[in-house]
Design a protein around this motif. Structure first.
Motif, PDB file in Angstrom:
ATOM      1  N   ASN A 124       0.833  -1.204   0.000  1.00 21.61           N
ATOM      2  CA  ASN A 124       0.000   0.000   0.000  1.00 21.61           C
ATOM      3  C   ASN A 124       0.870   1.257   0.000  1.00 21.61           C
ATOM      4  O   ASN A 124       0.724   2.111   0.874  1.00 21.61           O
ATOM      5  CB  ASN A 124      -0.927   0.004   1.226  1.00 21.61           C
ATOM      6  N   GLU A 126       0.798   3.825  -1.856  1.00 22.86           N
ATOM      7  CA  GLU A 126       0.036   5.053  -2.090  1.00 22.86           C
ATOM      8  C   GLU A 126      -0.923   5.374  -0.942  1.00 22.86           C
ATOM      9  O   GLU A 126      -1.265   6.529  -0.714  1.00 22.86           O
ATOM     10  CB  GLU A 126      -0.750   4.937  -3.404  1.00 22.86           C
ATOM     11  N   ASP A 127      -1.357   4.338  -0.240  1.00 18.27           N
ATOM     12  CA  ASP A 127      -2.343   4.531   0.831  1.00 18.27           C
ATOM     13  C   ASP A 127      -1.803   3.930   2.123  1.00 18.27           C
ATOM     14  O   ASP A 127      -2.222   2.860   2.560  1.00 18.27           O
ATOM     15  CB  ASP A 127      -3.669   3.859   0.433  1.00 18.27           C
TER      16      ASP A 127
END
Length: 152
Positions: A124, A126-127
């Motif tokens: 993850n 990006e998040d």
């Protein structure tokens, strides 16, 4: 005592040329026992130290000869001390290894939580907020491990 051999100066000398005797220059090779030993890979016999000094023309009592002899004695002392020092270092190694032989390896605390957290961040990128639960579990485990260590 050496053996002498006559060898033509040219390695390409053709003896069956025309039957005439050539006046090619010849040279002598002296083959000594020392040369044969060297060619056969045998080590040269060790000459005593006094003979080596005499080979340089240093008579007994010469200042340079005395300095070389002192240097040789000093070198012998260093080699003797080196053996003693090596033995002392070996004793220290044995002592240190003996002192640490009973130490058990300790398992890294919270390894599973750390691996889970790292895996989540890789998946993850990006998040990163998606890894909040993995981070919370890792922090809880770290606090528990610190408390257990302090209590022991």
């Amino acid at each position: 005592m050496g053996v002498r051999a006559s060898v033509p100066s040219s390695p390409f000398h053709d003896e069956e040329d025309d039957g005439e005797e050539e006046s090619a220059p010849k040279f002598n090779i002296r083959i000594s026992k020392g040369l044969l030993d060297k060619l056969n890979g045998r080590p040269a016999p060790h000459r005593p130290f006094d003979e080596e000094l005499e080979a340089f023309g240093l008579p007994p009592g010469h200042a340079l000869r005395q300095a070389v002899e002192r240097s040789q004695r000093f070198g012998s002392l260093l080699l003797k001390r080196e053996g003693e020092e090596v033995e002392r270092v070996r004793e220290w190694i044995d002592e240190i290894q003996g002192d640490h032989a009973g130490i058990a390896s300790v398992e890294v605390p919270c390894k599973a939580e750390r691996d889970s957290c790292t895996k989540c961040y890789k998946e993850n990128r990006e998040d990163t907020l998606a890894c909040a639960e993995a981070v919370r579990l890792y922090v809880q485990c770290a606090h528990r491990a610190a408390q257990e260590l302090a209590a022991s």
